[in-house]
Motif scaffolding. Sequence first.
Motif, PDB file in Angstrom:
ATOM      1  N   GLU A 176     -12.838   5.952  -4.502  1.00 20.82           N
ATOM      2  CA  GLU A 176     -11.778   5.897  -5.520  1.00 20.82           C
ATOM      3  C   GLU A 176     -10.589   5.090  -5.016  1.00 20.82           C
ATOM      4  O   GLU A 176      -9.942   4.379  -5.786  1.00 20.82           O
ATOM      5  CB  GLU A 176     -11.337   7.308  -5.945  1.00 20.82           C
ATOM      6  N   ARG A 177     -10.295   5.213  -3.725  1.00 26.83           N
ATOM      7  CA  ARG A 177      -9.142   4.489  -3.171  1.00 26.83           C
ATOM      8  C   ARG A 177      -9.394   4.065  -1.730  1.00 26.83           C
ATOM      9  O   ARG A 177      -9.802   4.899  -0.912  1.00 26.83           O
ATOM     10  CB  ARG A 177      -7.880   5.367  -3.183  1.00 26.83           C
ATOM     11  N   ILE A 178      -9.142   2.789  -1.451  1.00 27.24           N
ATOM     12  CA  ILE A 178      -8.884   2.358  -0.069  1.00 27.24           C
ATOM     13  C   ILE A 178      -7.546   1.648  -0.146  1.00 27.24           C
ATOM     14  O   ILE A 178      -7.416   0.631  -0.840  1.00 27.24           O
ATOM     15  CB  ILE A 178      -9.952   1.379   0.478  1.00 27.24           C
TER      16      ILE A 178
ATOM     17  N   TYR B  26      -2.793  -5.463   6.489  1.00 25.14           N
ATOM     18  CA  TYR B  26      -3.856  -6.203   5.811  1.00 25.14           C
ATOM     19  C   TYR B  26      -4.470  -7.195   6.812  1.00 25.14           C
ATOM     20  O   TYR B  26      -3.764  -7.734   7.684  1.00 25.14           O
ATOM     21  CB  TYR B  26      -3.310  -7.050   4.655  1.00 25.14           C
ATOM     22  N   GLY B  27      -5.749  -7.432   6.650  1.00 27.71           N
ATOM     23  CA  GLY B  27      -6.413  -8.476   7.437  1.00 27.71           C
ATOM     24  C   GLY B  27      -6.602  -8.136   8.903  1.00 27.71           C
ATOM     25  O   GLY B  27      -6.880  -9.011   9.712  1.00 27.71           O
TER      26      GLY B  27
ATOM     27  N   ASN C 297      -6.744  -7.792  -9.316  1.00 29.18           N
ATOM     28  CA  ASN C 297      -6.548  -7.467  -7.893  1.00 29.18           C
ATOM     29  C   ASN C 297      -7.501  -8.335  -7.059  1.00 29.18           C
ATOM     30  O   ASN C 297      -8.546  -7.895  -6.580  1.00 29.18           O
ATOM     31  CB  ASN C 297      -6.813  -5.975  -7.673  1.00 29.18           C
ATOM     32  N   HIS C 298      -7.104  -9.607  -6.893  1.00 32.85           N
ATOM     33  CA  HIS C 298      -8.035 -10.600  -6.320  1.00 32.85           C
ATOM     34  C   HIS C 298      -8.384 -10.314  -4.870  1.00 32.85           C
ATOM     35  O   HIS C 298      -9.513 -10.546  -4.450  1.00 32.85           O
ATOM     36  CB  HIS C 298      -7.442 -12.001  -6.494  1.00 32.85           C
TER      37      HIS C 298
ATOM     38  N   ALA D  80      -8.560  -7.357  -3.364  1.00 32.18           N
ATOM     39  CA  ALA D  80      -9.519  -6.247  -3.295  1.00 32.18           C
ATOM     40  C   ALA D  80     -10.898  -6.695  -3.787  1.00 32.18           C
ATOM     41  O   ALA D  80     -11.928  -6.348  -3.192  1.00 32.18           O
ATOM     42  CB  ALA D  80      -9.016  -5.066  -4.120  1.00 32.18           C
TER      43      ALA D  80
ATOM     44  N   TYR E  95     -14.292  -6.401  -1.559  1.00 34.26           N
ATOM     45  CA  TYR E  95     -15.519  -5.683  -1.925  1.00 34.26           C
ATOM     46  C   TYR E  95     -16.703  -6.645  -2.057  1.00 34.26           C
ATOM     47  O   TYR E  95     -17.822  -6.302  -1.660  1.00 34.26           O
ATOM     48  CB  TYR E  95     -15.305  -4.873  -3.201  1.00 34.26           C
TER      49      TYR E  95
HETATM   50  C1  COA Z   1      -7.869  -4.202  -0.744  1.00 33.31           C
HETATM   51  C2  COA Z   1      -7.538  -3.938   0.725  1.00 33.31           C
HETATM   52  C3  COA Z   1      -7.973  -2.529   1.074  1.00 33.31           C
HETATM   53  C4  COA Z   1      -8.345  -4.940   1.551  1.00 33.31           C
HETATM   54  O1  COA Z   1      -7.974  -4.822   2.886  1.00 33.31           O
HETATM   55  P1  COA Z   1      -7.587  -6.152   3.732  1.00 33.31           P
HETATM   56  O2  COA Z   1      -7.319  -5.773   5.125  1.00 33.31           O
HETATM   57  O3  COA Z   1      -6.525  -6.830   2.981  1.00 33.31           O
HETATM   58  O4  COA Z   1      -8.975  -6.923   3.595  1.00 33.31           O
HETATM   59  P2  COA Z   1      -9.498  -8.205   4.382  1.00 33.31           P
HETATM   60  O5  COA Z   1      -8.345  -9.007   4.876  1.00 33.31           O
HETATM   61  O6  COA Z   1     -10.539  -7.742   5.341  1.00 33.31           O
HETATM   62  O7  COA Z   1     -10.285  -8.962   3.230  1.00 33.31           O
HETATM   63  C5  COA Z   1      -9.662  -9.408   2.102  1.00 33.31           C
HETATM   64  C6  COA Z   1     -10.348 -10.677   1.629  1.00 33.31           C
HETATM   65  O8  COA Z   1      -9.554 -11.147   0.548  1.00 33.31           O
HETATM   66  C7  COA Z   1      -9.457 -12.548   0.604  1.00 33.31           C
HETATM   67  N1  COA Z   1      -8.031 -12.821   0.562  1.00 33.31           N
HETATM   68  C8  COA Z   1      -7.131 -12.859   1.554  1.00 33.31           C
HETATM   69  N2  COA Z   1      -5.916 -13.100   1.033  1.00 33.31           N
HETATM   70  C9  COA Z   1      -6.080 -13.171  -0.300  1.00 33.31           C
HETATM   71  C10 COA Z   1      -5.193 -13.399  -1.370  1.00 33.31           C
HETATM   72  N3  COA Z   1      -3.885 -13.573  -1.186  1.00 33.31           N
HETATM   73  N4  COA Z   1      -5.710 -13.429  -2.641  1.00 33.31           N
HETATM   74  C11 COA Z   1      -7.021 -13.260  -2.851  1.00 33.31           C
HETATM   75  N5  COA Z   1      -7.898 -13.016  -1.868  1.00 33.31           N
HETATM   76  C12 COA Z   1      -7.420 -12.986  -0.600  1.00 33.31           C
HETATM   77  C13 COA Z   1     -10.172 -13.046   1.804  1.00 33.31           C
HETATM   78  O9  COA Z   1     -11.457 -13.462   1.331  1.00 33.31           O
HETATM   79  C14 COA Z   1     -10.351 -11.811   2.655  1.00 33.31           C
HETATM   80  O10 COA Z   1     -11.589 -11.865   3.292  1.00 33.31           O
HETATM   81  P3  COA Z   1     -11.779 -12.711   4.688  1.00 33.31           P
HETATM   82  O11 COA Z   1     -11.495 -11.732   5.801  1.00 33.31           O
HETATM   83  O12 COA Z   1     -13.217 -13.089   4.637  1.00 33.31           O
HETATM   84  O13 COA Z   1     -10.852 -13.855   4.695  1.00 33.31           O
HETATM   85  C15 COA Z   1      -6.019  -4.111   1.019  1.00 33.31           C
HETATM   86  O14 COA Z   1      -5.640  -5.430   0.729  1.00 33.31           O
HETATM   87  C16 COA Z   1      -5.176  -3.131   0.235  1.00 33.31           C
HETATM   88  O15 COA Z   1      -4.921  -2.019   0.682  1.00 33.31           O
HETATM   89  N6  COA Z   1      -4.703  -3.533  -0.965  1.00 33.31           N
HETATM   90  C17 COA Z   1      -3.878  -2.671  -1.777  1.00 33.31           C
HETATM   91  C18 COA Z   1      -4.631  -1.493  -2.351  1.00 33.31           C
HETATM   92  C19 COA Z   1      -5.858  -1.914  -3.108  1.00 33.31           C
HETATM   93  O16 COA Z   1      -5.839  -2.855  -3.879  1.00 33.31           O
HETATM   94  N7  COA Z   1      -6.959  -1.165  -2.913  1.00 33.31           N
HETATM   95  C20 COA Z   1      -8.209  -1.457  -3.549  1.00 33.31           C
HETATM   96  C21 COA Z   1      -8.335  -0.773  -4.824  1.00 33.31           C
HETATM   97  S1  COA Z   1      -8.945   0.858  -4.578  1.00 33.31           S
END
Ligand code: COA
Length: 184
Positions: A106-108, A115-116, A147-148, A150, A154
């Motif tokens: 449901e949530r991460i 991030y990253g 939410n590009h 996320a 996924y």
């Molecule tokens: C979604 C989330 C959990 C992902 O975690 P993260 O540490 O950011 O994820 P990663 O960096 O491993 O991967 C994100 C991917 O998005 C892409 N990306 C990076 N910056 C981006 C941007 N500004 N816009 C679109 N895509 C982007 C990249 O493809 C990246 O993958 P890569 O490692 O192959 O380059 C985190 O961003 C977050 O907590 N977001 C807010 C809450 C949320 O939206 N949760 C999900 C809904 S439940």
Amino acid sequence: MAVARYHIFTPMQDISISRISVSDVLALQTISRATFLEAFAADNDEENMKQYLQENLSIEKLTAELTAPCSEFYFANVSGTPVGYLKVNYAACQTEQQGDNSLEIERIYVLREHYGKGVAQALFQKAIDIAAHRNAENIWLGVWEHNHRALAFYRKNGFTEFGRHVFMLGTDAQTDILMRRELR
Ligand SMILES: CC(C)(COP(=O)(O)OP(=O)(O)OC[C@H]1O[C@@H](n2cnc3c(N)ncnc32)[C@H](O)[C@@H]1OP(=O)(O)O)[C@@H](O)C(=O)NCCC(=O)NCCS
């Protein structure tokens, strides 16, 4: 309740995963509100954001979710401090009934400064471990169509779209993309 902890070592940082219990509800509320605001305040109406925080991330609501028999919450910790969290649901706790062979993420949510850095990946791995432990056949989730980041996260973890549903942010009916990853 016994607290299961394990560590994931990445080149960047040492991340530990710990089960969140009802006594952690204040810390859970703090990180839930902070991460939700960081992620969505810029693209959404302030009143709708406020309403969501009040109704969905209240102490009462989070306490009820923490004590539900088919939901689990986990913190990702860096140096002992929570920097992200995971909520999974199974059986009747799923927000859309996908059956007993499915596990819902449901949530991460991760704090933006983390991030990253592998925190989301560590939380995702925990969800995979729970699914494997429960013999689930698939994992599914809903993510906002705008939410590009996320969606990219996924997709790179093997999820593909299988439908859409409406998510209410206050009074705003938003479209969530439903994604699924088969596990067998
Ligand atoms: C979604 C989330 C959990 C992902 O975690 P993260 O540490 O950011 O994820 P990663 O960096 O491993 O991967 C994100 C991917 O998005 C892409 N990306 C990076 N910056 C981006 C941007 N500004 N816009 C679109 N895509 C982007 C990249 O493809 C990246 O993958 P890569 O490692 O192959 O380059 C985190 O961003 C977050 O907590 N977001 C807010 C809450 C949320 O939206 N949760 C999900 C809904 S439940």
